[in-house]
Design an enzyme around this catalytic site. Structure first.
Site, short mmCIF file in Angstrom:
data_model
loop_
_atom_site.label_atom_id
_atom_site.label_comp_id
_atom_site.label_asym_id
_atom_site.label_seq_id
_atom_site.Cartn_x
_atom_site.Cartn_y
_atom_site.Cartn_z
N ALA A 1 12.10 137.28 -59.38
CA ALA A 1 12.01 137.79 -60.75
C ALA A 1 12.30 136.71 -61.81
O ALA A 1 11.79 136.79 -62.93
CB ALA A 1 12.98 138.96 -60.92
N ARG B 1 18.87 141.82 -62.36
CA ARG B 1 20.27 141.92 -62.73
C ARG B 1 20.54 141.86 -64.23
O ARG B 1 21.67 142.09 -64.65
CB ARG B 1 21.06 140.80 -62.03
CG ARG B 1 21.23 141.09 -60.57
CD ARG B 1 21.59 139.85 -59.77
NE ARG B 1 21.79 140.25 -58.37
CZ ARG B 1 20.81 140.50 -57.52
NH1 ARG B 1 19.55 140.40 -57.91
NH2 ARG B 1 21.06 140.87 -56.29
N GLN C 1 8.21 137.95 -54.47
CA GLN C 1 8.86 139.26 -54.45
C GLN C 1 8.46 140.05 -55.68
O GLN C 1 8.82 141.21 -55.81
CB GLN C 1 10.38 139.10 -54.47
CG GLN C 1 10.94 138.40 -53.25
CD GLN C 1 12.41 138.08 -53.45
OE1 GLN C 1 13.28 138.85 -53.06
NE2 GLN C 1 12.71 136.96 -54.05
N ILE D 1 6.26 141.98 -58.62
CA ILE D 1 5.22 143.02 -58.59
C ILE D 1 4.39 142.97 -59.87
O ILE D 1 3.59 143.84 -60.13
CB ILE D 1 5.89 144.41 -58.46
CG1 ILE D 1 6.94 144.63 -59.58
CG2 ILE D 1 6.56 144.56 -57.10
CD1 ILE D 1 7.52 146.03 -59.61
N ASP D 2 4.59 141.89 -60.66
CA ASP D 2 3.96 141.85 -61.99
C ASP D 2 2.56 141.27 -62.02
O ASP D 2 1.88 141.34 -63.05
CB ASP D 2 4.88 141.09 -62.97
CG ASP D 2 5.22 139.68 -62.50
OD1 ASP D 2 4.37 139.02 -61.88
OD2 ASP D 2 6.35 139.22 -62.77
N HIS E 1 6.48 142.74 -52.10
CA HIS E 1 6.90 144.05 -52.60
C HIS E 1 5.76 144.78 -53.30
O HIS E 1 5.99 145.67 -54.09
CB HIS E 1 8.12 143.89 -53.52
CG HIS E 1 9.34 143.37 -52.80
ND1 HIS E 1 10.43 142.84 -53.44
CD2 HIS E 1 9.62 143.30 -51.48
CE1 HIS E 1 11.33 142.46 -52.53
NE2 HIS E 1 10.86 142.73 -51.34
N CYS F 1 -4.21 159.25 -48.49
CA CYS F 1 -5.51 158.77 -47.98
C CYS F 1 -5.76 157.29 -48.25
O CYS F 1 -6.85 156.79 -47.98
CB CYS F 1 -6.65 159.61 -48.55
SG CYS F 1 -7.10 159.16 -50.25
P1 NAD Z 1 16.95 138.80 -58.79
O1 NAD Z 1 17.01 139.54 -60.08
O2 NAD Z 1 17.82 139.19 -57.68
O3 NAD Z 1 17.18 137.25 -59.05
C1 NAD Z 1 16.54 136.58 -60.07
C2 NAD Z 1 17.23 135.22 -60.18
O4 NAD Z 1 16.52 134.46 -61.14
C3 NAD Z 1 18.69 135.30 -60.63
O5 NAD Z 1 19.49 134.63 -59.69
C4 NAD Z 1 18.70 134.60 -61.99
O6 NAD Z 1 19.82 133.77 -62.11
C5 NAD Z 1 17.46 133.75 -61.92
N1 NAD Z 1 16.78 133.53 -63.21
C6 NAD Z 1 16.46 134.45 -64.15
N2 NAD Z 1 15.76 133.87 -65.15
C7 NAD Z 1 15.66 132.56 -64.83
C8 NAD Z 1 15.04 131.44 -65.45
N3 NAD Z 1 14.38 131.56 -66.60
N4 NAD Z 1 15.13 130.22 -64.85
C9 NAD Z 1 15.80 130.09 -63.67
N5 NAD Z 1 16.39 131.11 -63.03
C10 NAD Z 1 16.32 132.33 -63.60
O7 NAD Z 1 15.45 138.83 -58.42
P2 NAD Z 1 14.84 138.78 -57.03
O8 NAD Z 1 15.68 137.91 -56.15
O9 NAD Z 1 13.46 138.47 -57.28
O10 NAD Z 1 14.98 140.29 -56.47
C11 NAD Z 1 14.92 141.45 -57.27
C12 NAD Z 1 13.89 142.47 -56.80
O11 NAD Z 1 13.44 143.26 -57.89
C13 NAD Z 1 12.67 141.82 -56.25
O12 NAD Z 1 12.56 142.27 -54.96
C14 NAD Z 1 11.47 142.29 -57.08
O13 NAD Z 1 10.60 143.03 -56.27
C15 NAD Z 1 12.02 143.23 -58.09
N6 NAD Z 1 11.74 142.77 -59.48
C16 NAD Z 1 10.50 142.28 -59.82
C17 NAD Z 1 10.24 141.82 -61.12
C18 NAD Z 1 8.89 141.26 -61.47
O14 NAD Z 1 7.91 141.58 -60.83
N7 NAD Z 1 8.81 140.39 -62.48
C19 NAD Z 1 11.26 141.87 -62.08
C20 NAD Z 1 12.52 142.41 -61.69
C21 NAD Z 1 12.74 142.85 -60.38
ZN ZN Z 2 -5.80 160.59 -51.58
#
Ligand code: NAD
Ligand code: ZN
Length: 248
Positions: A24, A36, A101, A103-104, A119, A130
């Site tokens: 993310a 977070r 990970q 989904i965007d 994900h 279906c």
């Molecule tokens: P996470 O939120 O656990 O970790 C994100 C990490 O990125 C954090 O450790 C944070 O310190 C770091 N971070 C944030 N902005 C930053 C930046 N600009 N530069 C450097 N580091 C930065 O995210 P994750 O580990 O991807 O897991 C969370 C789950 O939630 C994933 O499985 C995902 O499917 C879902 N999710 C997806 C999205 C998306 O698609 N954009 C957004 C939020 C959550």
């Molecule tokens: Zn269907």
């Protein structure tokens, strides 16, 4: 330019099967909050677990309310320099592809072609009964207008859900298998913007490292794999990727 950036660029230049793994954090610079962050959609609502979604019409409605709200953030976002740099590296043959990970869908919009979405994707909706699939926009609009969870037009009354992996739902097996193979065959893995604490996803770079890949971690905060990394680059994803790119 720091020697850590130069060394990482050197590794990437010489790599034969490099893989990028994103979380993310790469999309926060596009305006999508990470898991977070305070204020993110994930912190504003209670989690709807997959079994609840399957069993309860009320839970399905709650899920669609949450996803429709989140859709506004996804729809407004465009790829940033981080996504663009990764797409450029794939085009230049420097990396095999991206395991994400997220989904965007921002990697694909930036031009990445081989993207393994562990994900799933919030840009599509799928029928649990279906397997019919559709772009998300018309169905979100329908939900906004009617406030009723849309039903599958293909099988009649199938349960429609965003094509993402919910809590309690299994990851797509073929995608996970391919991602495992990429990591096991990799000589360099660069993880970007992931806390590396969400399993089984975080097990992929870990397995790659065990199999001999160099592991580079770009992240603002500590991660679950810092102890085994060959290189830690703290700070902004966009700035780090731009700096590595400039050093190539
Ligand atoms: P996470 O939120 O656990 O970790 C994100 C990490 O990125 C954090 O450790 C944070 O310190 C770091 N971070 C944030 N902005 C930053 C930046 N600009 N530069 C450097 N580091 C930065 O995210 P994750 O580990 O991807 O897991 C969370 C789950 O939630 C994933 O499985 C995902 O499917 C879902 N999710 C997806 C999205 C998306 O698609 N954009 C957004 C939020 C959550
Ligand atoms: Zn269907």
């Amino acid at each position: 330019m720091s020697s850590d950036i130069e060394l990482t660029a050197n590794w990437l230049r010489r790599a034969k099967s490099a893989v990028v793994f994103t979380g993310a954090g790469i999309s926060t610079e596009s305006g999508i909050p990470d898991f977070r962050s305070p204020g993110g959609v994930w912190t504003r609502h209670r989690t709807v677990y997959f079994d609840e979604f399957c069993q309860s019409a009320e839970a399905r409605h709650e899920y669609w309310v949450q996803k429709t709200e989140a859709h506004v953030e996804f729809a407004a976002a465009s790829p940033n320099i981080g996504h663009q740099t990764i797409a450029q590296w794939e085009g230049q043959g420097r990396i095999r592809g991206v395991i994400t990970q997220n989904i965007d869908g921002l990697h694909q919009i930036a031009g990445s072609r081989d993207v393994l979405q562990l994900h799933g994707t919030a840009r599509e909706v799928t029928c649990l009964d279906c397997d019919w699939r559709s772009p998300v926009d018309p169905l979100v609009n329908q939900f906004r207008e009617t406030n009723e969870v849309p039903l599958c037009p293909e099988c009649g009354d199938g349960r429609l859900k965003h094509a993402t992996v919910s809590f309690g739902q299994v990851l797509p097996e073929l995608t996970l298998n391919r991602a495992h193979r990429w990591c096991e065959e990799a000589d360099l893995i660069i993880t970007i913007g992931s806390s590396l604490v969400v399993y089984p996803a975080a097990g992929l770079p870990e397995a790659g490292k065990r199999n001999g890949a160099k592991l580079v971690i770009i992240n603002r905060d500590e991660t679950g794999l810092d102890a085994i990394a060959d290189m830690l680059i703290p700070g902004s994803c966009g700035e780090a990727l731009s700096a590595i790119n400039a050093a190539l």
